[in-house]
Design an enzyme around this catalytic site. Structure first.
Site: not given
Ligand SMILES: [Zn+2]
Length: 477
Positions: A279, A291, A325-326, A353, A424
Protein backbone atom coordinates in the site's frame (compact mmCIF):
# COMPACT_ATOMS: atom_id res chain seq x y z
CA UNK A 1 14.19 -61.46 -19.42
CA UNK A 2 10.71 -60.12 -20.04
CA UNK A 3 10.54 -59.30 -16.33
CA UNK A 4 13.83 -57.43 -16.50
CA UNK A 5 12.70 -55.67 -19.64
CA UNK A 6 9.50 -54.70 -17.91
CA UNK A 7 11.46 -53.43 -14.93
CA UNK A 8 13.76 -51.43 -17.19
CA UNK A 9 10.78 -50.00 -19.03
CA UNK A 10 9.26 -48.96 -15.72
CA UNK A 11 12.50 -47.31 -14.62
CA UNK A 12 12.72 -45.51 -17.91
CA UNK A 13 9.17 -44.28 -17.55
CA UNK A 14 9.43 -43.11 -13.95
CA UNK A 15 11.37 -39.90 -14.50
CA UNK A 16 9.15 -39.02 -17.43
CA UNK A 17 6.03 -39.42 -15.29
CA UNK A 18 7.59 -37.39 -12.48
CA UNK A 19 8.62 -34.64 -14.90
CA UNK A 20 5.17 -34.44 -16.41
CA UNK A 21 3.79 -33.58 -12.97
CA UNK A 22 6.61 -31.31 -11.87
CA UNK A 23 5.46 -27.69 -11.61
CA UNK A 24 8.85 -26.37 -12.74
CA UNK A 25 11.51 -27.21 -15.29
CA UNK A 26 15.16 -27.37 -14.29
CA UNK A 27 15.61 -24.15 -16.26
CA UNK A 28 12.89 -22.44 -14.17
CA UNK A 29 14.61 -23.44 -10.95
CA UNK A 30 18.00 -22.28 -12.26
CA UNK A 31 16.60 -18.91 -13.37
CA UNK A 32 14.86 -18.42 -10.01
CA UNK A 33 18.11 -19.15 -8.18
CA UNK A 34 19.99 -16.72 -10.42
CA UNK A 35 17.39 -13.96 -9.79
CA UNK A 36 17.49 -14.70 -6.04
CA UNK A 37 21.27 -14.34 -5.90
CA UNK A 38 21.27 -11.18 -8.04
CA UNK A 39 18.73 -9.60 -5.66
CA UNK A 40 21.02 -10.19 -2.68
CA UNK A 41 23.53 -7.83 -4.25
CA UNK A 42 20.93 -5.28 -5.35
CA UNK A 43 20.10 -2.20 -3.28
CA UNK A 44 17.29 -1.09 -5.57
CA UNK A 45 14.54 -1.54 -2.99
CA UNK A 46 16.41 0.53 -0.43
CA UNK A 47 16.83 3.32 -2.97
CA UNK A 48 13.07 3.29 -3.64
CA UNK A 49 12.17 3.61 0.08
CA UNK A 50 14.79 6.34 0.44
CA UNK A 51 13.24 8.23 -2.47
CA UNK A 52 9.66 7.83 -1.17
CA UNK A 53 10.45 8.87 2.39
CA UNK A 54 12.60 11.80 1.26
CA UNK A 55 10.61 13.17 -1.66
CA UNK A 56 7.09 12.48 -0.37
CA UNK A 57 7.19 11.52 3.31
CA UNK A 58 3.86 11.16 5.16
CA UNK A 59 1.00 10.29 2.81
CA UNK A 60 -2.21 9.86 4.74
CA UNK A 61 -5.10 8.94 2.44
CA UNK A 62 -6.76 12.02 1.00
CA UNK A 63 -3.97 14.39 2.06
CA UNK A 64 -1.71 16.47 -0.19
CA UNK A 65 1.03 13.93 0.57
CA UNK A 66 -1.18 11.17 -0.82
CA UNK A 67 -1.52 13.05 -4.12
CA UNK A 68 2.24 13.61 -4.27
CA UNK A 69 2.76 9.90 -3.58
CA UNK A 70 0.57 8.90 -6.52
CA UNK A 71 2.56 11.15 -8.86
CA UNK A 72 5.85 9.87 -7.39
CA UNK A 73 4.81 6.23 -7.78
CA UNK A 74 3.72 6.68 -11.38
CA UNK A 75 7.11 8.23 -12.23
CA UNK A 76 9.00 5.54 -10.27
CA UNK A 77 7.22 2.62 -11.96
CA UNK A 78 7.91 4.08 -15.42
CA UNK A 79 11.57 4.78 -14.57
CA UNK A 80 11.97 1.16 -13.44
CA UNK A 81 11.04 0.09 -16.96
CA UNK A 82 7.75 -1.59 -16.06
CA UNK A 83 4.98 -1.81 -18.67
CA UNK A 84 1.34 -0.73 -18.78
CA UNK A 85 1.74 1.74 -15.91
CA UNK A 86 -1.73 3.05 -15.14
CA UNK A 87 -3.99 4.43 -12.42
CA UNK A 88 -7.22 2.98 -11.13
CA UNK A 89 -9.07 5.95 -9.58
CA UNK A 90 -10.24 5.37 -6.00
CA UNK A 91 -12.24 7.68 -3.75
CA UNK A 92 -10.62 7.69 -0.31
CA UNK A 93 -11.61 9.06 3.10
CA UNK A 94 -9.76 12.12 4.33
CA UNK A 95 -9.31 12.21 8.07
CA UNK A 96 -7.20 14.84 9.78
CA UNK A 97 -5.45 14.18 13.08
CA UNK A 98 -5.39 17.72 14.41
CA UNK A 99 -3.75 18.67 17.68
CA UNK A 100 -4.10 16.79 20.92
CA UNK A 101 -3.78 17.85 24.52
CA UNK A 102 -3.76 15.05 27.10
CA UNK A 103 -2.93 15.67 30.73
CA UNK A 104 -3.57 14.31 34.16
CA UNK A 105 -5.26 16.96 36.28
CA UNK A 106 -5.32 14.95 39.54
CA UNK A 107 -3.80 13.59 41.72
CA UNK A 108 -0.43 14.56 40.13
CA UNK A 109 -0.85 16.98 37.23
CA UNK A 110 1.37 16.01 34.26
CA UNK A 111 1.19 16.28 30.50
CA UNK A 112 1.00 12.97 28.62
CA UNK A 113 2.24 12.05 25.14
CA UNK A 114 -0.76 10.82 23.17
CA UNK A 115 -2.10 10.69 19.65
CA UNK A 116 -5.57 10.31 18.16
CA UNK A 117 -6.60 6.90 16.88
CA UNK A 118 -7.19 7.02 13.14
CA UNK A 119 -10.77 7.96 12.36
CA UNK A 120 -11.51 9.32 15.81
CA UNK A 121 -13.79 12.28 16.23
CA UNK A 122 -12.40 15.27 18.09
CA UNK A 123 -13.63 16.89 21.26
CA UNK A 124 -15.26 20.28 21.40
CA UNK A 125 -13.21 23.37 22.19
CA UNK A 126 -13.62 22.90 25.93
CA UNK A 127 -12.22 19.35 25.87
CA UNK A 128 -13.25 16.56 28.22
CA UNK A 129 -12.24 16.18 31.82
CA UNK A 130 -13.25 13.05 33.69
CA UNK A 131 -12.10 10.34 36.07
CA UNK A 132 -10.21 7.44 34.54
CA UNK A 133 -11.38 3.85 34.89
CA UNK A 134 -8.90 1.12 33.97
CA UNK A 135 -9.50 -2.21 32.27
CA UNK A 136 -6.92 -4.48 30.80
CA UNK A 137 -8.63 -5.16 27.48
CA UNK A 138 -11.94 -5.19 25.66
CA UNK A 139 -13.00 -8.52 27.16
CA UNK A 140 -12.81 -6.98 30.66
CA UNK A 141 -14.46 -3.81 29.42
CA UNK A 142 -17.32 -5.77 27.86
CA UNK A 143 -17.96 -7.48 31.20
CA UNK A 144 -18.12 -4.16 33.08
CA UNK A 145 -21.28 -2.67 34.53
CA UNK A 146 -22.51 0.59 33.08
CA UNK A 147 -22.19 2.42 36.40
CA UNK A 148 -18.46 1.63 36.49
CA UNK A 149 -17.95 3.31 33.15
CA UNK A 150 -20.63 5.95 32.59
CA UNK A 151 -19.32 9.51 32.52
CA UNK A 152 -15.69 8.37 32.77
CA UNK A 153 -12.70 8.06 30.46
CA UNK A 154 -11.90 4.39 29.88
CA UNK A 155 -8.25 3.37 29.82
CA UNK A 156 -7.20 -0.03 28.37
CA UNK A 157 -3.78 -1.00 29.67
CA UNK A 158 -2.94 -4.26 27.91
CA UNK A 159 0.66 -4.37 26.72
CA UNK A 160 1.61 -5.58 23.24
CA UNK A 161 3.91 -8.59 23.54
CA UNK A 162 7.04 -8.72 21.44
CA UNK A 163 6.88 -11.67 19.06
CA UNK A 164 8.48 -12.72 15.81
CA UNK A 165 4.99 -13.25 14.38
CA UNK A 166 1.91 -11.03 14.28
CA UNK A 167 0.63 -12.72 17.47
CA UNK A 168 1.50 -9.75 19.71
CA UNK A 169 -0.34 -7.36 17.40
CA UNK A 170 -3.39 -9.56 17.14
CA UNK A 171 -3.43 -9.75 20.94
CA UNK A 172 -4.03 -6.02 21.41
CA UNK A 173 -5.18 -4.51 18.14
CA UNK A 174 -8.84 -5.11 18.94
CA UNK A 175 -8.51 -2.78 21.94
CA UNK A 176 -7.79 -0.08 19.37
CA UNK A 177 -10.27 -1.17 16.72
CA UNK A 178 -13.29 -2.07 18.86
CA UNK A 179 -12.51 -0.39 22.21
CA UNK A 180 -14.03 3.01 21.40
CA UNK A 181 -17.50 1.73 20.58
CA UNK A 182 -17.58 -0.80 23.43
CA UNK A 183 -16.69 2.02 25.85
CA UNK A 184 -19.27 4.28 24.22
CA UNK A 185 -21.99 1.67 24.58
CA UNK A 186 -21.35 1.84 28.36
CA UNK A 187 -21.67 5.66 28.23
CA UNK A 188 -17.94 6.41 28.55
CA UNK A 189 -16.96 9.92 27.46
CA UNK A 190 -13.68 8.96 25.79
CA UNK A 191 -11.23 6.08 25.45
CA UNK A 192 -7.47 6.02 25.83
CA UNK A 193 -5.40 2.91 25.23
CA UNK A 194 -1.82 1.91 25.82
CA UNK A 195 -0.23 2.15 22.38
CA UNK A 196 -0.37 -0.98 20.26
CA UNK A 197 3.39 -0.98 19.93
CA UNK A 198 6.48 -2.41 21.59
CA UNK A 199 8.69 0.67 21.83
CA UNK A 200 9.45 2.19 25.21
CA UNK A 201 10.26 5.51 23.58
CA UNK A 202 7.97 8.36 24.49
CA UNK A 203 6.02 8.12 21.24
CA UNK A 204 2.40 7.14 20.69
CA UNK A 205 1.32 4.66 18.00
CA UNK A 206 -1.78 5.44 15.98
CA UNK A 207 -3.89 3.07 13.85
CA UNK A 208 -7.47 2.84 12.75
CA UNK A 209 -10.45 2.44 15.00
CA UNK A 210 -13.80 1.20 13.76
CA UNK A 211 -16.92 2.87 15.10
CA UNK A 212 -19.92 0.64 15.49
CA UNK A 213 -23.00 2.28 13.99
CA UNK A 214 -25.05 1.17 17.00
CA UNK A 215 -23.01 3.15 19.54
CA UNK A 216 -22.37 6.88 19.95
CA UNK A 217 -19.00 8.07 18.65
CA UNK A 218 -16.53 9.12 21.34
CA UNK A 219 -12.99 10.48 21.00
CA UNK A 220 -10.20 7.89 21.25
CA UNK A 221 -6.45 8.21 21.65
CA UNK A 222 -3.33 6.15 22.37
CA UNK A 223 -0.76 6.92 25.08
CA UNK A 224 2.95 6.23 24.64
CA UNK A 225 4.11 3.20 26.61
CA UNK A 226 6.03 5.30 29.19
CA UNK A 227 2.95 7.51 29.65
CA UNK A 228 0.73 4.45 30.05
CA UNK A 229 3.15 3.28 32.76
CA UNK A 230 2.96 6.70 34.40
CA UNK A 231 -0.83 6.70 34.38
CA UNK A 232 -0.88 3.19 35.87
CA UNK A 233 1.44 4.22 38.71
CA UNK A 234 -0.99 7.01 39.53
CA UNK A 235 -3.96 4.62 39.38
CA UNK A 236 -2.09 2.23 41.66
CA UNK A 237 -2.14 4.85 44.44
CA UNK A 238 -5.87 4.27 44.74
CA UNK A 239 -6.56 7.98 44.46
CA UNK A 240 -9.03 9.09 41.79
CA UNK A 241 -7.10 9.94 38.61
CA UNK A 242 -8.60 12.61 36.38
CA UNK A 243 -7.65 13.15 32.76
CA UNK A 244 -8.16 16.13 30.46
CA UNK A 245 -8.40 15.42 26.76
CA UNK A 246 -8.76 17.88 23.92
CA UNK A 247 -8.55 16.70 20.31
CA UNK A 248 -8.90 18.47 16.98
CA UNK A 249 -9.36 15.34 14.88
CA UNK A 250 -11.95 15.60 12.13
CA UNK A 251 -13.31 14.03 8.99
CA UNK A 252 -13.13 15.95 5.71
CA UNK A 253 -14.86 15.14 2.40
CA UNK A 254 -13.63 12.15 0.38
CA UNK A 255 -10.78 12.82 -2.04
CA UNK A 256 -9.66 11.23 -5.26
CA UNK A 257 -6.65 8.93 -5.03
CA UNK A 258 -5.59 5.90 -7.07
CA UNK A 259 -4.27 2.36 -7.13
CA UNK A 260 -1.10 2.26 -9.24
CA UNK A 261 -0.78 -0.72 -11.57
CA UNK A 262 2.34 -1.77 -13.51
CA UNK A 263 3.28 -4.99 -15.26
CA UNK A 264 5.93 -7.26 -16.67
CA UNK A 265 4.00 -8.84 -19.55
CA UNK A 266 3.98 -12.62 -19.79
CA UNK A 267 4.47 -14.81 -22.85
CA UNK A 268 2.23 -17.81 -23.63
CA UNK A 269 0.08 -17.28 -20.49
CA UNK A 270 0.12 -13.49 -20.54
CA UNK A 271 -3.60 -13.27 -19.70
CA UNK A 272 -2.87 -14.88 -16.35
CA UNK A 273 -1.73 -12.59 -13.54
CA UNK A 274 0.60 -13.03 -10.56
CA UNK A 275 -0.09 -10.04 -8.32
CA UNK A 276 2.34 -8.42 -5.88
CA UNK A 277 0.65 -5.79 -3.74
CA UNK A 278 1.67 -3.19 -1.18
CA UNK A 279 0.00 0.00 0.00
CA UNK A 280 1.13 3.44 -0.99
CA UNK A 281 -0.60 5.40 1.78
CA UNK A 282 0.85 5.75 5.27
CA UNK A 283 -0.04 7.24 8.60
CA UNK A 284 0.98 10.85 9.06
CA UNK A 285 3.23 10.65 12.14
CA UNK A 286 6.43 9.31 10.54
CA UNK A 287 7.53 9.09 6.93
CA UNK A 288 6.06 5.64 6.30
CA UNK A 289 9.35 3.79 5.75
CA UNK A 290 8.44 0.37 7.13
CA UNK A 291 4.68 0.80 6.72
CA UNK A 292 4.57 0.48 3.90
CA UNK A 293 7.41 2.15 2.00
CA UNK A 294 9.35 -1.09 2.11
CA UNK A 295 6.37 -3.01 0.73
CA UNK A 296 6.12 -0.55 -2.16
CA UNK A 297 9.85 -0.98 -2.78
CA UNK A 298 9.77 -4.78 -2.51
CA UNK A 299 6.88 -5.07 -4.97
CA UNK A 300 8.31 -2.63 -7.50
CA UNK A 301 11.90 -3.87 -7.32
CA UNK A 302 10.84 -7.51 -7.59
CA UNK A 303 9.09 -6.79 -10.89
CA UNK A 304 11.94 -4.55 -12.06
CA UNK A 305 14.59 -7.20 -11.36
CA UNK A 306 12.69 -9.74 -13.42
CA UNK A 307 12.12 -7.22 -16.25
CA UNK A 308 15.79 -6.17 -16.28
CA UNK A 309 17.07 -9.76 -16.19
CA UNK A 310 15.53 -10.49 -19.57
CA UNK A 311 14.04 -13.70 -18.16
CA UNK A 312 10.64 -13.97 -19.79
CA UNK A 313 7.85 -15.25 -17.60
CA UNK A 314 4.89 -17.20 -18.92
CA UNK A 315 2.37 -15.27 -16.84
CA UNK A 316 2.10 -11.50 -16.43
CA UNK A 317 3.54 -10.10 -13.22
CA UNK A 318 1.44 -7.24 -11.94
CA UNK A 319 2.45 -4.75 -9.24
CA UNK A 320 -0.43 -2.99 -7.50
CA UNK A 321 0.27 -0.13 -5.09
CA UNK A 322 -2.99 0.22 -3.22
CA UNK A 323 -4.59 3.44 -2.03
CA UNK A 324 -5.82 4.03 1.52
CA UNK A 325 -5.12 0.73 3.25
CA UNK A 326 -4.57 2.13 6.71
CA UNK A 327 -7.99 3.56 7.31
CA UNK A 328 -10.63 1.74 5.29
CA UNK A 329 -8.81 -0.49 2.76
CA UNK A 330 -10.44 1.61 0.03
CA UNK A 331 -7.90 0.66 -2.65
CA UNK A 332 -8.06 -3.07 -1.99
CA UNK A 333 -11.86 -2.95 -2.02
CA UNK A 334 -11.91 -1.00 -5.31
CA UNK A 335 -9.51 -3.49 -6.90
CA UNK A 336 -11.62 -6.46 -5.80
CA UNK A 337 -14.59 -4.82 -7.52
CA UNK A 338 -12.96 -5.21 -10.94
CA UNK A 339 -15.12 -7.29 -13.32
CA UNK A 340 -15.32 -10.98 -12.47
CA UNK A 341 -13.44 -12.12 -15.57
CA UNK A 342 -10.60 -9.76 -14.65
CA UNK A 343 -10.46 -11.16 -11.09
CA UNK A 344 -10.60 -14.67 -12.57
CA UNK A 345 -7.31 -14.03 -14.39
CA UNK A 346 -5.43 -13.76 -11.06
CA UNK A 347 -3.55 -17.00 -10.50
CA UNK A 348 -2.07 -16.07 -7.13
CA UNK A 349 -1.51 -12.93 -5.04
CA UNK A 350 1.21 -11.77 -2.62
CA UNK A 351 1.16 -8.76 -0.31
CA UNK A 352 4.20 -7.03 1.21
CA UNK A 353 3.10 -5.15 4.31
CA UNK A 354 5.18 -6.31 7.26
CA UNK A 355 8.17 -4.01 7.35
CA UNK A 356 11.79 -4.39 6.37
CA UNK A 357 13.01 -7.32 8.39
CA UNK A 358 14.05 -10.66 6.93
CA UNK A 359 11.75 -13.41 5.72
CA UNK A 360 11.43 -16.45 8.01
CA UNK A 361 8.99 -18.66 6.12
CA UNK A 362 6.92 -19.12 3.01
CA UNK A 363 3.30 -19.39 4.09
CA UNK A 364 0.48 -19.97 1.67
CA UNK A 365 -3.21 -20.41 1.22
CA UNK A 366 -3.60 -22.79 -1.69
CA UNK A 367 -5.71 -25.92 -2.21
CA UNK A 368 -4.06 -28.91 -0.50
CA UNK A 369 -3.37 -30.43 -3.91
CA UNK A 370 -1.13 -27.46 -4.74
CA UNK A 371 1.07 -27.65 -1.64
CA UNK A 372 3.69 -29.45 -3.71
CA UNK A 373 4.13 -26.32 -5.84
CA UNK A 374 4.71 -24.26 -2.70
CA UNK A 375 7.19 -26.86 -1.40
CA UNK A 376 9.15 -26.62 -4.66
CA UNK A 377 9.32 -22.83 -4.33
CA UNK A 378 10.41 -23.13 -0.69
CA UNK A 379 13.27 -25.35 -1.86
CA UNK A 380 14.68 -22.44 -3.87
CA UNK A 381 14.32 -20.15 -0.82
CA UNK A 382 16.16 -22.51 1.54
CA UNK A 383 19.59 -20.88 0.96
CA UNK A 384 18.01 -17.64 2.27
CA UNK A 385 17.23 -19.49 5.53
CA UNK A 386 13.54 -19.49 4.73
CA UNK A 387 11.40 -22.41 5.83
CA UNK A 388 8.25 -23.86 4.38
CA UNK A 389 5.47 -22.35 6.51
CA UNK A 390 1.80 -23.05 7.03
CA UNK A 391 -1.02 -23.19 4.54
CA UNK A 392 -3.21 -20.90 6.66
CA UNK A 393 -2.11 -17.47 5.47
CA UNK A 394 -4.71 -14.71 5.52
CA UNK A 395 -2.73 -12.98 2.79
CA UNK A 396 -3.15 -9.35 3.79
CA UNK A 397 -5.74 -6.59 3.95
CA UNK A 398 -5.35 -5.39 0.37
CA UNK A 399 -5.60 -8.83 -1.23
CA UNK A 400 -8.32 -10.10 1.12
CA UNK A 401 -10.95 -9.07 -1.43
CA UNK A 402 -9.23 -11.16 -4.11
CA UNK A 403 -8.94 -14.10 -1.73
CA UNK A 404 -12.65 -13.81 -0.94
CA UNK A 405 -13.10 -14.31 -4.67
CA UNK A 406 -11.09 -17.56 -4.53
CA UNK A 407 -7.62 -16.29 -5.49
CA UNK A 408 -4.88 -18.25 -3.64
CA UNK A 409 -2.10 -16.44 -1.75
CA UNK A 410 1.61 -16.89 -1.13
CA UNK A 411 2.99 -15.03 1.89
CA UNK A 412 6.63 -14.42 2.67
CA UNK A 413 6.36 -14.17 6.42
CA UNK A 414 8.79 -11.58 7.77
CA UNK A 415 10.27 -11.31 11.25
CA UNK A 416 7.99 -9.12 13.41
CA UNK A 417 10.32 -8.97 16.44
CA UNK A 418 11.11 -5.26 16.01
CA UNK A 419 8.33 -4.28 13.61
CA UNK A 420 5.98 -2.88 16.24
CA UNK A 421 8.67 -0.61 17.72
CA UNK A 422 8.16 1.97 14.98
CA UNK A 423 4.91 0.83 13.35
CA UNK A 424 2.29 3.63 13.07
CA UNK A 425 4.51 5.98 15.07
CA UNK A 426 6.70 9.06 14.55
CA UNK A 427 9.66 6.64 14.54
CA UNK A 428 8.67 4.99 11.24
CA UNK A 429 11.56 6.40 9.23
CA UNK A 430 14.31 5.24 6.89
CA UNK A 431 16.81 4.55 9.69
CA UNK A 432 14.70 1.45 10.54
CA UNK A 433 15.48 -0.11 7.15
CA UNK A 434 18.54 -2.34 6.89
CA UNK A 435 19.77 -2.84 3.31
CA UNK A 436 21.06 -6.38 3.82
CA UNK A 437 17.82 -7.60 5.37
CA UNK A 438 15.73 -5.81 2.78
CA UNK A 439 17.77 -7.42 0.01
CA UNK A 440 17.01 -10.84 1.50
CA UNK A 441 13.29 -10.01 1.35
CA UNK A 442 13.53 -8.94 -2.28
CA UNK A 443 15.53 -12.09 -3.07
CA UNK A 444 12.74 -14.18 -1.58
CA UNK A 445 10.06 -12.28 -3.49
CA UNK A 446 11.85 -12.35 -6.82
CA UNK A 447 12.37 -16.13 -6.74
CA UNK A 448 8.82 -16.76 -5.50
CA UNK A 449 7.13 -14.45 -7.98
CA UNK A 450 9.20 -15.73 -10.89
CA UNK A 451 8.30 -19.33 -10.08
CA UNK A 452 4.64 -18.46 -9.49
CA UNK A 453 4.60 -16.98 -12.99
CA UNK A 454 6.03 -20.24 -14.39
CA UNK A 455 4.20 -22.88 -12.33
CA UNK A 456 2.68 -25.52 -14.55
CA UNK A 457 -1.03 -25.76 -13.82
CA UNK A 458 -1.15 -22.68 -11.55
CA UNK A 459 -2.51 -22.74 -8.00
CA UNK A 460 -6.18 -23.62 -8.38
CA UNK A 461 -8.87 -21.81 -6.41
CA UNK A 462 -9.43 -21.53 -2.65
CA UNK A 463 -12.42 -21.30 -0.38
CA UNK A 464 -12.50 -17.79 1.09
CA UNK A 465 -10.56 -17.63 4.39
CA UNK A 466 -12.59 -17.11 7.54
CA UNK A 467 -10.15 -14.90 9.39
CA UNK A 468 -9.56 -11.39 8.16
CA UNK A 469 -7.36 -8.59 9.41
CA UNK A 470 -9.13 -6.34 11.90
CA UNK A 471 -9.52 -3.29 9.72
CA UNK A 472 -12.30 -0.80 9.31
CA UNK A 473 -12.95 -1.98 5.79
CA UNK A 474 -16.45 -1.28 4.69
CA UNK A 475 -17.61 0.29 7.93
CA UNK A 476 -17.76 3.79 6.63
CA UNK A 477 -18.98 3.56 3.07
ZN1 LIG B 1 0.68 -1.37 6.35
Amino acid sequence: MPRLLAAMTCLALLPAVALAQAPFTQADIATAARLRDAALADNGAYDIVASLTTEVGPRLAGSAGDKRAVAWAQRMLIELGLSNVRLQPVMVPHWERGRIEARVTAPFPQTLVATALGGSIGTDEAGIEAEVVRFDNIAELRAAAKEQVAGRIVYLGQRTERSNTSAGYLGTVYNRVSGPSIAASLDARALVIRSVGTSNDRIAHTGALSYDNNAPRIPAAALSNPDADLLERMLATGKPVRLFLKMGARELPYEQSANLIAEVPGTDLEDEVVLIGAHLDSWDLGTGAIDDGTGVAIAAETAALIARSGAKTRRTIRVVLFASEEYVVAGGAAYARLPEDEIGRHVVALEADAGADHVLALDSRVPEGKRGVVESIAGVLAPLRIELGKNESYGGADISGLMAGGVPALSLRQDWTNYLDAHHSPNDNLDKVDRVRLNQVVAAYVATVYLAAQAEGGFGRIDPPERTKPTTSGTRQ
